[in-house]
Design a protein around this motif. Structure first.
Motif, PDB file in Angstrom:
ATOM      1  N   ILE A 110      37.022  18.068 -27.822  1.00  7.75           N
ATOM      2  CA  ILE A 110      36.667  18.317 -26.419  1.00  7.75           C
ATOM      3  C   ILE A 110      37.945  18.503 -25.599  1.00  7.75           C
ATOM      4  O   ILE A 110      38.069  19.439 -24.800  1.00  7.75           O
ATOM      5  CB  ILE A 110      35.819  17.160 -25.846  1.00  7.75           C
ATOM      6  CG1 ILE A 110      34.511  17.031 -26.633  1.00  7.75           C
ATOM      7  CG2 ILE A 110      35.521  17.384 -24.365  1.00  7.75           C
ATOM      8  CD1 ILE A 110      33.735  15.762 -26.319  1.00  7.75           C
ATOM      9  N   SER A 127      37.890  15.093 -16.405  1.00  3.43           N
ATOM     10  CA  SER A 127      37.043  16.150 -16.982  1.00  3.43           C
ATOM     11  C   SER A 127      36.343  15.641 -18.241  1.00  3.43           C
ATOM     12  O   SER A 127      35.168  15.934 -18.473  1.00  3.43           O
ATOM     13  CB  SER A 127      37.881  17.371 -17.358  1.00  3.43           C
ATOM     14  OG  SER A 127      38.561  17.853 -16.248  1.00  3.43           O
ATOM     15  N   VAL A 131      32.337  15.351 -19.010  1.00  2.00           N
ATOM     16  CA  VAL A 131      31.640  15.898 -20.183  1.00  2.00           C
ATOM     17  C   VAL A 131      30.794  14.792 -20.842  1.00  2.00           C
ATOM     18  O   VAL A 131      29.645  15.024 -21.235  1.00  2.00           O
ATOM     19  CB  VAL A 131      32.641  16.510 -21.198  1.00  2.00           C
ATOM     20  CG1 VAL A 131      31.970  16.810 -22.537  1.00  2.00           C
ATOM     21  CG2 VAL A 131      33.255  17.788 -20.619  1.00  2.00           C
ATOM     22  N   TRP A 134      27.500  14.305 -19.194  1.00  2.00           N
ATOM     23  CA  TRP A 134      26.504  15.316 -19.576  1.00  2.00           C
ATOM     24  C   TRP A 134      26.021  15.102 -21.012  1.00  2.00           C
ATOM     25  O   TRP A 134      24.875  15.372 -21.332  1.00  2.00           O
ATOM     26  CB  TRP A 134      27.091  16.730 -19.442  1.00  2.00           C
ATOM     27  CG  TRP A 134      27.285  17.179 -18.028  1.00  2.00           C
ATOM     28  CD1 TRP A 134      26.405  17.006 -16.985  1.00  2.00           C
ATOM     29  CD2 TRP A 134      28.420  17.855 -17.494  1.00  2.00           C
ATOM     30  NE1 TRP A 134      26.942  17.550 -15.847  1.00  2.00           N
ATOM     31  CE2 TRP A 134      28.158  18.081 -16.119  1.00  2.00           C
ATOM     32  CE3 TRP A 134      29.616  18.316 -18.033  1.00  2.00           C
ATOM     33  CZ2 TRP A 134      29.055  18.735 -15.287  1.00  2.00           C
ATOM     34  CZ3 TRP A 134      30.515  18.973 -17.195  1.00  2.00           C
ATOM     35  CH2 TRP A 134      30.230  19.168 -15.843  1.00  2.00           C
ATOM     36  N   GLY A 160      30.820  21.249 -24.759  1.00  2.00           N
ATOM     37  CA  GLY A 160      31.655  20.306 -23.991  1.00  2.00           C
ATOM     38  C   GLY A 160      33.092  20.791 -23.891  1.00  2.00           C
ATOM     39  O   GLY A 160      33.717  20.723 -22.824  1.00  2.00           O
ATOM     40  N   ARG A 161      33.611  21.314 -24.982  1.00  2.00           N
ATOM     41  CA  ARG A 161      34.984  21.842 -24.986  1.00  2.00           C
ATOM     42  C   ARG A 161      35.109  23.001 -23.998  1.00  2.00           C
ATOM     43  O   ARG A 161      36.071  23.104 -23.245  1.00  2.00           O
ATOM     44  CB  ARG A 161      35.335  22.306 -26.402  1.00  2.00           C
ATOM     45  CG  ARG A 161      36.757  22.777 -26.561  1.00  2.00           C
ATOM     46  CD  ARG A 161      37.070  23.087 -28.007  1.00  2.00           C
ATOM     47  NE  ARG A 161      36.140  24.074 -28.534  1.00  2.00           N
ATOM     48  CZ  ARG A 161      35.912  24.281 -29.836  1.00  2.00           C
ATOM     49  NH1 ARG A 161      36.536  23.570 -30.742  1.00  2.00           N
ATOM     50  NH2 ARG A 161      35.062  25.194 -30.224  1.00  2.00           N
ATOM     51  N   LEU A 163      33.300  23.434 -21.365  1.00  2.00           N
ATOM     52  CA  LEU A 163      33.172  22.924 -19.992  1.00  2.00           C
ATOM     53  C   LEU A 163      34.471  22.315 -19.482  1.00  2.00           C
ATOM     54  O   LEU A 163      34.682  22.207 -18.272  1.00  2.00           O
ATOM     55  CB  LEU A 163      32.048  21.875 -19.934  1.00  2.00           C
ATOM     56  CG  LEU A 163      30.646  22.437 -20.187  1.00  2.00           C
ATOM     57  CD1 LEU A 163      29.631  21.301 -20.269  1.00  2.00           C
ATOM     58  CD2 LEU A 163      30.244  23.437 -19.103  1.00  2.00           C
ATOM     59  N   MET A 164      35.347  21.926 -20.406  1.00  2.00           N
ATOM     60  CA  MET A 164      36.660  21.387 -20.003  1.00  2.00           C
ATOM     61  C   MET A 164      37.497  22.437 -19.264  1.00  2.00           C
ATOM     62  O   MET A 164      38.463  22.112 -18.596  1.00  2.00           O
ATOM     63  CB  MET A 164      37.435  20.892 -21.228  1.00  2.00           C
ATOM     64  CG  MET A 164      36.866  19.656 -21.883  1.00  2.00           C
ATOM     65  SD  MET A 164      36.976  18.184 -20.850  1.00  2.00           S
ATOM     66  CE  MET A 164      38.725  17.761 -21.051  1.00  2.00           C
TER      67      MET A 164
END
Ligand code: ATP
Length: 254
Positions: A110, A127, A131, A134, A160-161, A163-164
């Motif tokens: 992530i 961040s 994640v 979520w 998730g990665r 979204l970072m």
């Protein structure tokens, strides 16, 4: 909305080819309005992945290219931007097939998405924690090697990665592929939450039209590289022909 530019994502009559001869996308126009979830539907080989890769300039490694038409992000042509530059501008792609670094932990995977913005340590941690809110499952598995987690968890890691990078638009390729229905539903619920609470927009390529149209605002159905049908998700769900061909009506009647 079809045919009118939105000023957010506008794909205008693109054609895409692989090598010299393989015409994968013949003529596709689509738009994503800010704040929306849009489904890109169609059978295996219809051209969904090619359209997503065309948007993020990821066709090159497969000797593919956009041979006609134009793609605008916030009104600007993006054909000269690399995928990394597009990420800087808020567009990130989650590739088909859950690409995780198997030997790295869930958390390391992530975090690897966060470095592109060169954030401070505390911004990176914020961040990461976001994640985890979520995807609470990923927090439990944070120290596990990603290669040892389930397919659903790997898909969550891949999202998730992405979204970072703090995207405004996520291009998500076939999130349901190979996953149990209950996990797929969990992933789509998270997408819905991300959309409604954080305003992240999504363009989701999916073979599972019934599922995608449950969560999307709009849908486009591709057939052999062309848009065969488009409309609001509600209108598409209500159409008999869509039902028969794409939502399993014909198959169950047979
Ligand atoms: P899938 O769900 O299987 O990914 P798709 O709708 O995303 O299907 P694409 O992967 O975009 O479809 O494929 C569209 C067409 O382009 C197909 O005919 C496919 O065989 C061809 N194609 C895809 N990738 C390549 C490649 N790297 N080289 C040559 N042809 C390709």
């Amino acid at each position: 909305m079809t045919g009118q530019k939105t000023g957010f994502l506008d794909v205008l009559s693109i054609e895409a080819v692989y090598g010299q001869a393989i015409l994968a996308v013949r003529d596709v126009s689509l738009t994503v309005e800010e704040g929306r979830i849009v489904a890109l539907l169609g059978a295996n080989g219809a051209g969904k992945s090619t359209v997503l890769k065309a948007i993020s300039n990821l066709l090159g490694p497969a000797r593919g290219r956009v041979s006609r038409g134009e793609i605008l992000w916030r009104g600007e042509a993006v054909s000269d931007l690399s995928a990394a530059r597009l990420v800087d501008r808020g567009v990130v792609q989650v590739l088909e097939g859950r690409h995780v670094f198997a030997q790295l932990t869930v958390e390391e995977n992530i975090l690897s998405g966060g470095y592109v913005r060169k954030p401070s340590r505390s911004a990176l941690n914020d961040s990461l924690e976001q994640v985890y809110t979520w995807f609470p499952r990923l927090k439990q598995k944070r120290g596990t090697k990603a290669g040892l987690t389930s397919g659903g968890e790997q898909q969550m890691v891949a999202i998730g990665r992405a979204l970072m990078t703090k995207p405004t638009l996520v291009l998500l390729d076939e999130p349901s592929m190979g996953l149990a229905p209950i996990i797929v539903q969990e992933i789509f619920e998270i997408i819905r939450t991300l959309n409604s609470q954080s305003g992240v927009s999504f363009l989701i390529a999916e073979q599972n039209a019934a599922l995608a149209l449950t969560y999307a605002d709009h849908g486009y159905i591709l057939e052999t590289g062309r848009v065969a049908l488009s409309g609001t998700a509600e209108a598409l769900r209500a159409r008999d022909d869509v039902h028969d061909f794409y939502l399993g009506g014909a198959a169950s009647a047979a």
